[in-house]
Design a protein around this motif. Structure first.
Motif, short mmCIF file in Angstrom:
data_model
loop_
_atom_site.label_atom_id
_atom_site.label_comp_id
_atom_site.label_asym_id
_atom_site.label_seq_id
_atom_site.Cartn_x
_atom_site.Cartn_y
_atom_site.Cartn_z
N LYS A 1 1.57 -2.42 4.31
CA LYS A 1 0.75 -3.59 4.60
C LYS A 1 -0.48 -3.63 3.70
CE LYS A 1 -1.52 -6.05 8.40
NZ LYS A 1 -1.88 -6.01 9.84
N ARG A 2 -0.70 -4.78 3.08
CA ARG A 2 -1.86 -4.96 2.21
C ARG A 2 -3.09 -5.32 3.02
NH1 ARG A 2 2.89 -3.72 -0.18
NH2 ARG A 2 3.01 -4.34 -2.39
N PRO A 3 -4.27 -4.84 2.60
CA PRO A 3 -5.49 -5.25 3.30
C PRO A 3 -5.75 -6.73 3.11
CG PRO A 3 -6.02 -3.99 1.32
CD PRO A 3 -4.54 -3.90 1.50
N THR A 4 -6.35 -7.36 4.09
CA THR A 4 -6.57 -8.81 4.03
C THR A 4 -7.50 -9.19 2.89
OG1 THR A 4 -8.35 -8.58 5.66
CG2 THR A 4 -6.15 -9.11 6.50
N TRP A 5 -8.36 -8.26 2.45
CA TRP A 5 -9.32 -8.57 1.40
C TRP A 5 -8.75 -8.41 0.00
CZ3 TRP A 5 -9.33 -4.07 -1.17
CH2 TRP A 5 -9.25 -2.87 -0.46
N LEU A 6 -7.48 -8.00 -0.15
CA LEU A 6 -6.93 -7.73 -1.47
C LEU A 6 -6.99 -8.94 -2.41
CD1 LEU A 6 -5.65 -5.69 -3.34
CD2 LEU A 6 -3.41 -6.29 -2.40
N PRO A 7 -6.63 -10.17 -1.97
CA PRO A 7 -6.75 -11.31 -2.90
C PRO A 7 -8.19 -11.56 -3.36
CG PRO A 7 -5.34 -11.88 -1.04
CD PRO A 7 -6.00 -10.58 -0.70
N GLU B 1 -0.62 -2.20 -8.54
CA GLU B 1 0.29 -1.16 -9.03
C GLU B 1 0.42 -0.03 -8.00
OE1 GLU B 1 -0.39 0.23 -12.96
OE2 GLU B 1 -0.89 -1.75 -13.77
N LEU B 2 -0.68 0.27 -7.33
CA LEU B 2 -0.65 1.32 -6.31
C LEU B 2 0.29 0.95 -5.17
CD1 LEU B 2 -1.61 3.85 -4.85
CD2 LEU B 2 -3.71 2.64 -4.25
N PHE B 3 0.21 -0.28 -4.68
CA PHE B 3 1.10 -0.70 -3.60
C PHE B 3 2.55 -0.80 -4.07
CE2 PHE B 3 -2.76 -2.12 -1.31
CZ PHE B 3 -2.48 -1.54 -0.08
N ALA B 4 2.75 -1.17 -5.34
CA ALA B 4 4.12 -1.18 -5.87
C ALA B 4 4.71 0.22 -5.85
CB ALA B 4 4.12 -1.75 -7.29
N ALA B 5 3.91 1.24 -6.21
CA ALA B 5 4.39 2.63 -6.17
C ALA B 5 4.68 3.06 -4.74
CB ALA B 5 3.35 3.55 -6.81
N LEU B 6 3.82 2.68 -3.80
CA LEU B 6 4.04 3.03 -2.40
C LEU B 6 5.31 2.38 -1.87
CD1 LEU B 6 0.37 2.72 -1.10
CD2 LEU B 6 1.71 4.83 -1.21
N ASP B 7 5.53 1.10 -2.20
CA ASP B 7 6.72 0.40 -1.72
C ASP B 7 8.00 1.04 -2.25
OD1 ASP B 7 5.31 -1.43 -0.22
OD2 ASP B 7 5.28 -2.97 -1.77
N GLU B 8 7.93 1.60 -3.47
CA GLU B 8 9.11 2.24 -4.07
C GLU B 8 9.22 3.72 -3.73
OE1 GLU B 8 11.54 0.83 -5.61
OE2 GLU B 8 10.70 -1.19 -5.70
N ASP B 9 8.32 4.20 -2.87
CA ASP B 9 8.33 5.60 -2.42
C ASP B 9 8.08 6.57 -3.57
OD1 ASP B 9 8.44 7.31 -0.22
OD2 ASP B 9 10.55 7.82 -0.57
N LEU B 10 7.25 6.16 -4.53
CA LEU B 10 6.87 7.02 -5.66
C LEU B 10 5.60 7.77 -5.26
CD1 LEU B 10 7.50 4.45 -8.54
CD2 LEU B 10 9.07 6.19 -7.64
N LYS B 11 5.77 8.84 -4.51
CA LYS B 11 4.65 9.50 -3.85
C LYS B 11 3.66 10.12 -4.83
CE LYS B 11 7.06 10.66 0.50
NZ LYS B 11 8.34 9.98 0.26
N VAL B 12 4.13 10.80 -5.86
CA VAL B 12 3.23 11.44 -6.82
C VAL B 12 2.42 10.39 -7.57
CG1 VAL B 12 3.11 12.84 -8.90
CG2 VAL B 12 4.65 13.50 -7.06
N LEU B 13 3.09 9.35 -8.05
CA LEU B 13 2.39 8.30 -8.77
C LEU B 13 1.38 7.59 -7.88
CD1 LEU B 13 5.23 6.67 -10.91
CD2 LEU B 13 3.53 8.35 -11.61
N ALA B 14 1.73 7.40 -6.60
CA ALA B 14 0.81 6.75 -5.67
C ALA B 14 -0.44 7.61 -5.47
CB ALA B 14 1.50 6.48 -4.34
N ALA B 15 -0.26 8.92 -5.31
CA ALA B 15 -1.41 9.81 -5.10
C ALA B 15 -2.33 9.80 -6.33
CB ALA B 15 -0.93 11.23 -4.81
N MET C 1 -4.50 9.16 3.09
CA MET C 1 -5.19 8.96 1.81
C MET C 1 -5.52 7.48 1.59
SD MET C 1 -2.87 11.60 -0.44
CE MET C 1 -3.56 11.16 -2.04
N MET C 2 -4.58 6.60 1.92
CA MET C 2 -4.84 5.16 1.76
C MET C 2 -5.89 4.68 2.73
SD MET C 2 -3.54 3.51 -0.70
CE MET C 2 -3.65 1.81 -0.17
N SER C 3 -5.91 5.26 3.93
CA SER C 3 -6.93 4.89 4.91
C SER C 3 -8.32 5.24 4.38
CB SER C 3 -6.65 5.60 6.24
OG SER C 3 -7.66 5.33 7.18
N ILE C 4 -8.45 6.41 3.77
CA ILE C 4 -9.74 6.83 3.20
C ILE C 4 -10.14 5.90 2.05
CG2 ILE C 4 -10.89 8.67 1.93
CD1 ILE C 4 -9.06 10.65 3.48
#
Length: 235
Positions: A96-102, A117-131, A199-202
């Motif tokens: 889920k994207r934050p409401t303030w993203l746009p 790009e970060l959310f694209a990595a998360l959606d594709e389960d690319l954990k290392v790239l997302a971190a 990590m995303m929450s922080i």
């Protein structure tokens, strides 16, 4: 064959979510034989229009069939069917994207692009790239706060703390975030789903408080005027 155009079908809307009714505005179906295995592949593609968000998307789920002998007598055969992996474009958003993203794009086009790009990595389960991307997004956010230049993550956190931008609790949380990003970047550490959520929450809390607070003007209605005080009655 009766046309399916104009009929309704449930789909996984990339914006509204799964199991949402959509109108079929395009349809294509064809069958062909597999090149190597003795099976028939049937592909049915739908162009779906979501009436809620007014967005269109493609969806398909192929089916397979195979005729196999079931007895000793010639002609004793049975046909088996099974479903293939669903395909869709655009792909549904898993995170889920934050409401303030746009609105972030008006603050920093670079940081907005990093978040996409970060959310694209998360959606594709690319954990290392997302971190690693979360660590980069933190650095980009820090650069927007007009603090004295420093070249280490510890120095950046110290500058935030000394400038009153963060408290001790957030200092510790951001320190854990940058350590996790460093571990993925330099040692190939793969965070779990729960660790990525933390990590995303922080990160999103830091960006929202540091960059986005005040981006939307609050315009509450004015207070109604107080009724005039009634004079005290004398007895």
């Amino acid at each position: 064959m009766q046309s399916k155009l104009g009929t309704s079908r449930k789909g996984n809307c990339p914006k509204c979510g799964d199991n949402k009714w959509a109108t079929i505005v395009g349809h294509f179906e064809h069958s062909y034989e597999h090149d190597e295995a003795p099976m028939t592949i049937n592909e049915e593609w739908f162009l779906l229009f979501c009436p809620a968000c007014k967005k269109a998307y493609f969806a398909s789920k192929p089916t397979y069939s195979q005729v196999v002998p079931v007895g000793d007598d010639e002609g004793d055969e049975a046909e088996y069917f099974w479903e293939g992996e669903a395909q869709q474009w655009p792909k549904p958003e898993k995170w889920k994207r934050p409401t303030w993203l746009p609105v972030l794009q008006t603050k920093s086009a670079q940081l907005h692009s990093l978040f996409l790009e970060l959310f694209a990595a998360l959606d594709e389960d690319l954990k290392v790239l997302a971190a690693i991307g979360m660590r980069t997004a933190f650095e980009c956010t820090w650069g927007l706060l007009s603090l004295p230049p420093t070249y280490t993550f510890e120095g950046k956190l110290d500058a935030l703390l000394n400038a009153g931008k963060i408290g001790r609790h957030e200092y510790d949380s951001l320190s854990a975030l940058t350590d996790a990003g460093n571990a993925s970047a330099h040692r190939g550490w793969v965070p779990s789903e729960e660790e990525l959520e933390e990590m995303m929450s922080i990160l999103t809390a830091f960006v929202q408080r540091s960059i986005m607070t005040g981006a939307v003007k609050l315009d509450p209605p004015p207070k109604p005027p107080r009724p005039p005080k009634q004079p005290k009655k004398s007895y």
